[in-house]
Design a protein around this motif. Structure first.
Motif, PDB file in Angstrom:
ATOM      1  N   TYR A 181       0.370  -5.181  -6.507  1.00  0.00           N
ATOM      2  CA  TYR A 181      -0.252  -4.956  -5.183  1.00  0.00           C
ATOM      3  C   TYR A 181      -1.527  -5.792  -5.058  1.00  0.00           C
ATOM      4  O   TYR A 181      -1.700  -6.584  -4.134  1.00  0.00           O
ATOM      5  CB  TYR A 181      -0.560  -3.460  -5.055  1.00  0.00           C
ATOM      6  CG  TYR A 181      -1.208  -3.019  -3.760  1.00  0.00           C
ATOM      7  CD1 TYR A 181      -2.568  -2.694  -3.699  1.00  0.00           C
ATOM      8  CD2 TYR A 181      -0.458  -2.912  -2.576  1.00  0.00           C
ATOM      9  CE1 TYR A 181      -3.150  -2.281  -2.526  1.00  0.00           C
ATOM     10  CE2 TYR A 181      -1.041  -2.503  -1.392  1.00  0.00           C
ATOM     11  CZ  TYR A 181      -2.395  -2.182  -1.363  1.00  0.00           C
ATOM     12  OH  TYR A 181      -2.992  -1.774  -0.192  1.00  0.00           O
ATOM     13  N   TYR A 196      -2.218  -9.612  -2.840  1.00  0.00           N
ATOM     14  CA  TYR A 196      -3.219  -9.733  -1.763  1.00  0.00           C
ATOM     15  C   TYR A 196      -4.344 -10.678  -2.159  1.00  0.00           C
ATOM     16  O   TYR A 196      -4.910 -11.389  -1.322  1.00  0.00           O
ATOM     17  CB  TYR A 196      -3.764  -8.347  -1.375  1.00  0.00           C
ATOM     18  CG  TYR A 196      -2.812  -7.607  -0.465  1.00  0.00           C
ATOM     19  CD1 TYR A 196      -2.046  -6.547  -0.936  1.00  0.00           C
ATOM     20  CD2 TYR A 196      -2.620  -8.028   0.845  1.00  0.00           C
ATOM     21  CE1 TYR A 196      -1.141  -5.898  -0.102  1.00  0.00           C
ATOM     22  CE2 TYR A 196      -1.710  -7.390   1.679  1.00  0.00           C
ATOM     23  CZ  TYR A 196      -0.972  -6.327   1.197  1.00  0.00           C
ATOM     24  OH  TYR A 196      -0.056  -5.705   2.019  1.00  0.00           O
ATOM     25  N   ALA A 203       3.084  -1.595   0.246  1.00  0.00           N
ATOM     26  CA  ALA A 203       1.879  -1.177   0.995  1.00  0.00           C
ATOM     27  C   ALA A 203       2.162   0.127   1.734  1.00  0.00           C
ATOM     28  O   ALA A 203       1.281   0.992   1.846  1.00  0.00           O
ATOM     29  CB  ALA A 203       1.474  -2.276   1.983  1.00  0.00           C
ATOM     30  N   LYS A 256       8.077  -9.542   2.354  1.00  0.00           N
ATOM     31  CA  LYS A 256       8.765  -8.344   2.876  1.00  0.00           C
ATOM     32  C   LYS A 256       8.705  -7.211   1.854  1.00  0.00           C
ATOM     33  O   LYS A 256       8.616  -6.034   2.213  1.00  0.00           O
ATOM     34  CB  LYS A 256      10.212  -8.706   3.232  1.00  0.00           C
ATOM     35  CG  LYS A 256      10.309  -9.574   4.487  1.00  0.00           C
ATOM     36  CD  LYS A 256      11.710  -9.671   5.014  1.00  0.00           C
ATOM     37  CE  LYS A 256      12.576 -10.466   4.065  1.00  0.00           C
ATOM     38  NZ  LYS A 256      13.991 -10.469   4.496  1.00  0.00           N
ATOM     39  N   ALA A 257       8.725  -7.551   0.568  1.00  0.00           N
ATOM     40  CA  ALA A 257       8.665  -6.488  -0.458  1.00  0.00           C
ATOM     41  C   ALA A 257       7.298  -5.799  -0.400  1.00  0.00           C
ATOM     42  O   ALA A 257       7.201  -4.571  -0.472  1.00  0.00           O
ATOM     43  CB  ALA A 257       8.892  -7.107  -1.833  1.00  0.00           C
ATOM     44  N   LEU A 258       6.230  -6.600  -0.221  1.00  0.00           N
ATOM     45  CA  LEU A 258       4.883  -6.002  -0.213  1.00  0.00           C
ATOM     46  C   LEU A 258       4.684  -5.107   1.007  1.00  0.00           C
ATOM     47  O   LEU A 258       3.873  -4.174   0.977  1.00  0.00           O
ATOM     48  CB  LEU A 258       3.816  -7.120  -0.257  1.00  0.00           C
ATOM     49  CG  LEU A 258       3.198  -7.319  -1.664  1.00  0.00           C
ATOM     50  CD1 LEU A 258       2.428  -6.096  -2.096  1.00  0.00           C
ATOM     51  CD2 LEU A 258       4.261  -7.645  -2.688  1.00  0.00           C
ATOM     52  N   VAL A 259       5.435  -5.373   2.074  1.00  0.00           N
ATOM     53  CA  VAL A 259       5.365  -4.467   3.237  1.00  0.00           C
ATOM     54  C   VAL A 259       5.726  -3.057   2.763  1.00  0.00           C
ATOM     55  O   VAL A 259       5.078  -2.061   3.105  1.00  0.00           O
ATOM     56  CB  VAL A 259       6.351  -4.931   4.348  1.00  0.00           C
ATOM     57  CG1 VAL A 259       6.550  -3.829   5.374  1.00  0.00           C
ATOM     58  CG2 VAL A 259       5.855  -6.198   5.000  1.00  0.00           C
ATOM     59  N   ILE A 260       6.742  -2.965   1.885  1.00  0.00           N
ATOM     60  CA  ILE A 260       7.215  -1.655   1.430  1.00  0.00           C
ATOM     61  C   ILE A 260       6.235  -1.050   0.415  1.00  0.00           C
ATOM     62  O   ILE A 260       5.878   0.122   0.488  1.00  0.00           O
ATOM     63  CB  ILE A 260       8.635  -1.792   0.838  1.00  0.00           C
ATOM     64  CG1 ILE A 260       9.598  -2.177   1.965  1.00  0.00           C
ATOM     65  CG2 ILE A 260       9.090  -0.504   0.177  1.00  0.00           C
ATOM     66  CD1 ILE A 260      10.881  -2.782   1.515  1.00  0.00           C
ATOM     67  N   ASP A 272       3.592  -1.843   8.032  1.00  0.00           N
ATOM     68  CA  ASP A 272       2.565  -1.771   6.981  1.00  0.00           C
ATOM     69  C   ASP A 272       2.350  -3.140   6.344  1.00  0.00           C
ATOM     70  O   ASP A 272       3.161  -4.049   6.507  1.00  0.00           O
ATOM     71  CB  ASP A 272       3.047  -0.807   5.874  1.00  0.00           C
ATOM     72  CG  ASP A 272       2.788   0.640   6.261  1.00  0.00           C
ATOM     73  OD1 ASP A 272       3.749   1.310   6.664  1.00  0.00           O
ATOM     74  OD2 ASP A 272       1.619   1.059   6.213  1.00  0.00           O
ATOM     75  N   GLY A 273       1.252  -3.276   5.614  1.00  0.00           N
ATOM     76  CA  GLY A 273       1.087  -4.435   4.737  1.00  0.00           C
ATOM     77  C   GLY A 273       0.102  -5.480   5.208  1.00  0.00           C
ATOM     78  O   GLY A 273      -0.183  -6.417   4.481  1.00  0.00           O
ATOM     79  N   THR A 313       8.001   2.001   8.950  1.00  0.00           N
ATOM     80  CA  THR A 313       8.262   1.009   7.888  1.00  0.00           C
ATOM     81  C   THR A 313       9.368   1.458   6.941  1.00  0.00           C
ATOM     82  O   THR A 313      10.357   0.746   6.757  1.00  0.00           O
ATOM     83  CB  THR A 313       6.970   0.760   7.069  1.00  0.00           C
ATOM     84  OG1 THR A 313       5.963   0.297   7.964  1.00  0.00           O
ATOM     85  CG2 THR A 313       7.195  -0.293   6.003  1.00  0.00           C
ATOM     86  N   PRO A 327      10.627  -3.177  -4.784  1.00  0.00           N
ATOM     87  CA  PRO A 327       9.388  -2.688  -4.162  1.00  0.00           C
ATOM     88  C   PRO A 327       9.346  -1.174  -4.046  1.00  0.00           C
ATOM     89  O   PRO A 327       8.294  -0.555  -4.183  1.00  0.00           O
ATOM     90  CB  PRO A 327       9.382  -3.351  -2.777  1.00  0.00           C
ATOM     91  CG  PRO A 327      10.736  -3.898  -2.562  1.00  0.00           C
ATOM     92  CD  PRO A 327      11.375  -4.073  -3.881  1.00  0.00           C
ATOM     93  N   ALA A 363       0.960  -9.211   4.823  1.00  0.00           N
ATOM     94  CA  ALA A 363       2.361  -9.400   4.409  1.00  0.00           C
ATOM     95  C   ALA A 363       3.286  -9.588   5.611  1.00  0.00           C
ATOM     96  O   ALA A 363       3.983 -10.616   5.711  1.00  0.00           O
ATOM     97  CB  ALA A 363       2.788  -8.219   3.540  1.00  0.00           C
TER      98      ALA A 363
END
Lengths: 214, 375, 213, 290
Positions: free
Chosen positions: A104, A108, C43, C37-41, D129-130, A54, A78, D133
């Protein structure tokens, strides 16, 4: 599972398997060793996949190669939030970590809400509206399902004391729940046995048999 | 290959378009109309027509009525609809359908101009919008009522009464209590509900002076749980009794965590085990070892897949959403009670809708079923 | 001030996916996609958050020679080795997993985790023997349903009953079980939605914890 | 007195019986027949209805702890897709080893085909990840969520990815899932982006998914080893190549059908335990054994 003789990997694999299985006899240093090794390595594994899968493709590469291309500089936001999560361990600015946490958790929670209402409540409610007066065995089974759903919902109804009619209906609800729990337990035993079989078939087919050259 | 030669052929035809355009051959389509696709982000235009015959038709598009038409897609006359997703927002387009009948190409009359617009609302999701608004309203109203101190009735949940007994048992035996808040992070709602129950339990242990340990798998939950237990000890006037290592962090991995906790259980033989929160397959390792270690066990999870294990190995199990009701019932906190009442109201509404839908189906009207269709 | 910013942020970031769910407008959905896409990072950063804590605690354990400190060394060694081979590739600039990283996963992490799970087979068996008592009506129903479904899951069941066990087991799964599961799902979904609303509106704050200052 | 001793039988004796039960069939496989059921046929028919060149997503959302159940499922589905020239886009949303499961499975199955080309017939996009998301972001563009594949190659240059922009170009999403991720594919991706979802899950999650099966939020549910062996049975009944693959001894060892032998024996043992435990319980006057 390399066919060529018994590589170190297979031996390490088999020995660690035996260390964990030893826990069945009783807690012992071999198990503790395997347990701690696993605790450390699994966290190290997470660091590995997070960086390789990632952070590199979605953060490091866009920032380093095309910083100004398609708004990649916005990725700094981010990244900053991610780093701020670690401020909890620095006393003076630990409250900043709560800002990152808020983003965060907020995201969610918002996504989850739509999943629940649009993806679960409405479709499941809609599919419980079935014809029951069309005669034939199908209508009877529809009735069984409808009674099941209503009685379980009544069991989970907290504003009324479970007495009288409501008490009886929620009792039926408990029976449906118990059928479902029994069925789930039956299904699940298969899952657990498969796991044991998987490890035993590794020990037998990939470790012991090749050792004796069969 | 087939497509490229076809488009060359189409371009040749277009050069002769003015003479052919109105050739009287019977086009298999009629009444062509184009309009901005509703509920989209302004990236597509929809074409609709009546099918007179069958066979393929080519969708031709141009930015001016008599200008250069280009091929954007193929469809069957019988489809009667085509979505052109390659449009630019706000640009006016003209559409015509070209079809080959009996050797020569016949063009329908041109329709347009039509432009794709970015729409502000997804019509198909009206029902979800209503449901979301109703849910927000219910929670808002009931919480407001609860905050004004109005007594809201929530029935006794058997599992919860057992908590006082279980903590009492641990105190008599002078043994430890384990509180396991599940293995998911704070983004999991059950973990948050578990923290409220942890608050109640640690209030009790503060008052009774019982030893409690909260082993954690998730770092965020670990710090939130430590704050919760510290808060509980402060509120019951025993801040000095709170020890940092009451709340511990073991590891992030599901099974290493289960192994560490079960090893602790076997070594320290707790009197009481709380397993409340979100669990997966490790639930049975924890519950079986706890039972073998002779502990009274109270479990609670909304993870349906794990309920059968807890029901079979624990003395009390909070089933599914009883977990959420428990955190409200225990804390008697007006806000949580308000939301439990809101959930009950929503359940009542859903049951009413279901009943109405079934009754109407008996009279062959499926209006309710159609209203609930989600996309 | 330090309390309100997080709560306002939770509200805004929480409401946005709900708002974008209903509004397909280009700019709104553009921002929504950027947020995903930002939350992917974010997380990605959150996942190894436990490292700081784990390392701190285990170093503490080693320093004070507390019980089981040798295991803490094993843990930190495992963490260091695995993380090194995980990150070294990225630092050197090449892509994909380092070969040793995959071999370590294959021969150590994978068997450890799989075997840990396989213990469950034993626990299920002993739970089935010791915990499965027909104490009351409910437990009896649970018991009977479990046995029918178990017989329906294996070829033996059909052989003994001339092929009637699988259809019976499927009936149980498709009718009473599905109905009960649906009841639980709807109830739990409403519970989760209500909890989400409380978190977004700042009513539910336990996850933030109380700040010490 | 000895009846009570039987009731509190030491757990390790039970473990020994289970261990022996698990070993017997592995040493000498029996091979008992399995009857395919509706939830599994749903996925088989769906893949049969696709035409060559159609693209599907297979998401490896499981870890080492679910390999024995989901590896045979993954192998059977991959073989079915490749034999029908269906393009396969592979990814992993589950952090705990999902991506390594995908790598291992691809190595094992693509070895059986000569003409498969990486980047055209299949691609492994690796882990992201995520959770929800990336699943949401893929509705707009899969390439933006996965700029590189698992080995770091640029996905924009791959033929398979040029034809697949997002879920609209995917005929079905197959999630091989252990925990909750299988459900997210149904109540998020299928619900909001209308792509059919089939879930191959551990037997633990199967009962819950029957509710989603009824409401067509999932077109198929393959539950545990039984689901895998049913799919293998469907392949064997319909394809010659399947009969060959699943008769090769080395493959037999890892197939679900052989695994079913162990299941049968241990299930019988556990049912005997349940009945025996209750007989003891009633015989000793319903004392609360602990």
């Amino acid at each position: 599972m390399q066919p060529l003789g018994l590589s170190i990997g297979v031996w390490v694999n088999a020995l660690l398997t035996l260390c964990i299985l030893s826990f069945l006899y009783k807690d012992n240093p071999f198990f503790r060793f395997a347990e701690s090794l696993f605790a450390g390595m699994s966290l190290g594994y997470y660091i590995g996949i997070v960086t390789v899968q990632t952070l590199q493709p979605n953060l490091i590469q866009p920032l380093s190669e095309t910083f100004f291309g398609n708004y990649n500089y916005l990725l700094l936001i981010p990244m900053a939030l991610g780093i701020m999560l670690y401020f909890r361990y620095i006393p003076r600015i630990s409250w900043l970590a709560r800002i990152a946490l808020a983003v965060y958790i907020g995201y969610y929670v918002g996504v989850l809400m739509m999943q629940k209402i649009h993806g679960q409540v409405l479709p499941q409610t809609r599919d419980t509206i079935m014809p029951v007066t069309t005669g034939g065995i199908g209508a009877l089974w529809n009735l069984v399902v409808i009674i099941g759903v209503f009685s379980v919902l009544v069991y989970f109804y907290f504003s009324v004391e479970h007495k009288g009619v409501v008490g009886k209906v929620s009792r039926v609800g408990i029976w449906f729940l118990m059928v479902s729990f029994g069925a789930s337990f039956g299904y699940t035993i298969m899952a657990r046995i498969s796991l044991l079989m998987g490890r035993f078939s590794f020990l037998v087919n990939n470790w012991i048999r090749p050792m004796f050259g069969s | 290959m087939r497509r490229t030669c076809f488009s060359i052929f189409a371009v040749w035809i277009l050069m002769m378009a003015p003479h052919l355009a109105y050739a009287q051959g019977s086009a298999p389509v009629a009444g062509l109309e184009a309009f901005d696709t509703p509920s989209d982000d302004g990236s597509s235009i929809t074409l609709r027509w009546e099918a007179k015959g069958s066979g393929p038709v080519d969708v031709m598009r141009s930015t001016s009525r008599s200008g250069e038409y280009e091929l954007v897609g193929e469809a069957l006359a019988a489809d009667q609809v085509f979505g052109d997703a390659t449009v630019e927002e706000g640009v006016g387009y003209y559409y015509a359908l070209a079809s080959v009948t009996g050797g020569d190409t016949v063009m329908t009359d041109v329709t347009g101009p039509v432009a794709a617009r970015s729409n502000w609302f997804r019509n198909a999701r009206k029902n979800t919008m209503v449901a979301t608004i109703v849910m927000f309203a219910l929670v808002g109203v009931y919480v407001a009522i609860a905050r004004r101190g109005k007594e809201l009735y929530v029935r006794k949940i058997a599992g919860l009464n057992a908590i006082d007994e279980a903590v009492g048992r641990a105190t008599e035996m002078g043994k430890k209590i384990f509180y396991i808040p599940g293995i998911m992070s704070l983004s999991e709602i059950q973990t948050i509900a578990s923290l409220s129950i942890l608050k109640y339990v640690s209030n009790l242990t503060a008052v009774y002076g019982t030893d409690i340990e909260v082993p954690n798998k998730d770092p965020l939950v670990f710090s939130a749980a430590r704050e919760t237990v510290r808060q509980a000890y402060m509120e019951s006037g025993k801040p000095d009794q709170f020890k940092e290592d009451m709340v511990t962090y073991l590891t992030y991995d599901q099974f290493a965590y289960a192994a560490s906790v079960t090893a602790k259980m076997v070594r320290e033989r707790p009197a009481t085990n709380f397993m409340i929160g979100s669990f997966f397959a490790e639930s049975l390792i924890l519950a079986e070892t706890g039972q073998a270690a002779g502990a009274i066990q109270i479990a609670g999870t909304a993870d349906v897949t794990q309920l059968p294990f807890f029901v079979t190995t624990c003395d009390y199990t909070l089933l599914g959403e009883e977990l959420y009701a428990a955190s409200a019932y225990l804390s008697r906190e007006p806000v949580l009670l308000g939301s439990i009442k809101a959930q009950d109201a929503a359940k009542a509404i859903l049951m009413a809708i279901m009943a109405l839908g079934i009754v109407l189906l008996a009279f062959d009207t499926d209006i309710i079923v159609r209203l609930l269709k989600t996309r | 001030m330090r309390r309100t910013i997080p709560l306002v942020l939770t509200f805004l970031v929480g409401m946005y996916p709900i708002f974008a769910f209903f509004v397909p407008h280009a700019t709104v959905s553009g921002v929504n996609q950027w947020l995903d896409k930002a939350l992917v990072i974010v997380a990605a950063f959150a996942l190894p958050l436990g490292v700081v804590n784990l390392v701190g605690m285990n170093l503490e354990k080693i320093k004070q020679r507390r019980a089981g400190w040798p295991y803490a060394i094993v843990l930190l060694a495992g963490l260091a080795v695995m993380a090194y081979f995980g990150v070294i590739g990225v630092i050197k600039g090449d892509t994909g997993f380092h070969p040793t990283f995959e071999v370590l996963f294959e021969s150590m992490v994978s068997p450890l985790q799989a075997t840990m799970f396989s213990l469950l087979a034993f626990y299920v068996a002993s739970a089935a023997y010791r915990a499965f008592r027909a104490r009351n009506v409910e437990a009896t129903i649970l018991l009977v349903a479990a046995i029918i479904v178990m017989m329906g899951r294996i070829p033996f069941g059909d052989m003994l009953t001339g092929g009637r066990m699988t259809p019976l087991s499927e009936w149980i799964m498709n009718k009473p079980n599905a109905a009960a599961q649906r009841g639980i799902i709807i109830g739990a979904a409403l519970g989760a939605a209500s909890m989400s609303i409380r978190v977004i509106l700042g009513i539910e704050r336990t996850y933030l914890g109380k700040s010490r200052d | 007195m000895n009846l009570k001793k039987l009731l509190y039988i030491d757990r390790r004796i039970i473990y020994l019986v289970v261990a022996i039960g698990a070993l017997i069939p592995i040493i000498r496989p029996i091979g008992l027949p399995v009857v395919p059921t509706e939830p599994v046929i749903g996925l088989f028919d769906k893949l049969q209805s696709l035409s060559p060149g159609d693209a599907v997503i297979i998401s490896y959302d499981y870890g080492p702890s679910s390999e024995p159940e989901l590896n045979p499922m993954s192998a059977a589905i991959l073989r079915h897709c490749f034999h029908r020239d269906i393009r396969v886009i592979i990814m992993a949303i589950f952090p705990l080893g999902g991506v390594n499961m995908a790598i291992r499975q691809l190595e094992r199955v693509t070895g059986e085909f000569e003409d498969l080309e990486y980047g055209t017939d299949f691609v492994n996009l690796g882990y992201k990840d995520g959770g929800q998301a990336p699943m949401k972001a893929m509705a707009v563009s899969i390439r933006e969520v996965f700029p590189n594949d698992v080995d770091g190659n640029d996905t924009a240059s791959m033929p398979i990815m040029s034809k697949v922009q997002n879920y609209d170009d995917v005929k079905v999403v197959i999630s091989l899932a252990t925990g909750i991720i299988g459900e997210w594919w149904a109540d998020l991706v299928n619900a909001q982006f209308d792509v059919p979802v089939a879930v191959g899950c551990t037997a633990v999650s199967a009962p819950k998914y029957y509710a989603f099966l009824r409401s067509n939020q999932m077109i198929a549910v393959l539950g545990g080893l039984r689901g895998a062996s049913e799919y293998e049975e469907l392949l064997r009944r319909n394809f010659e190549w399947a009969r060959e693959v699943y008769s090769d001894p080395d493959e037999m060892k890892q197939s679900a059908t052989t695994g079913m032998d162990v299941q049968s024996i241990i299930h019988v043992i556990i049912i005997a335990f349940i009945i025996f435990g209750n007989v003891m319980y009633f015989a000793t006057g319903k004392e609360k054994g602990r």
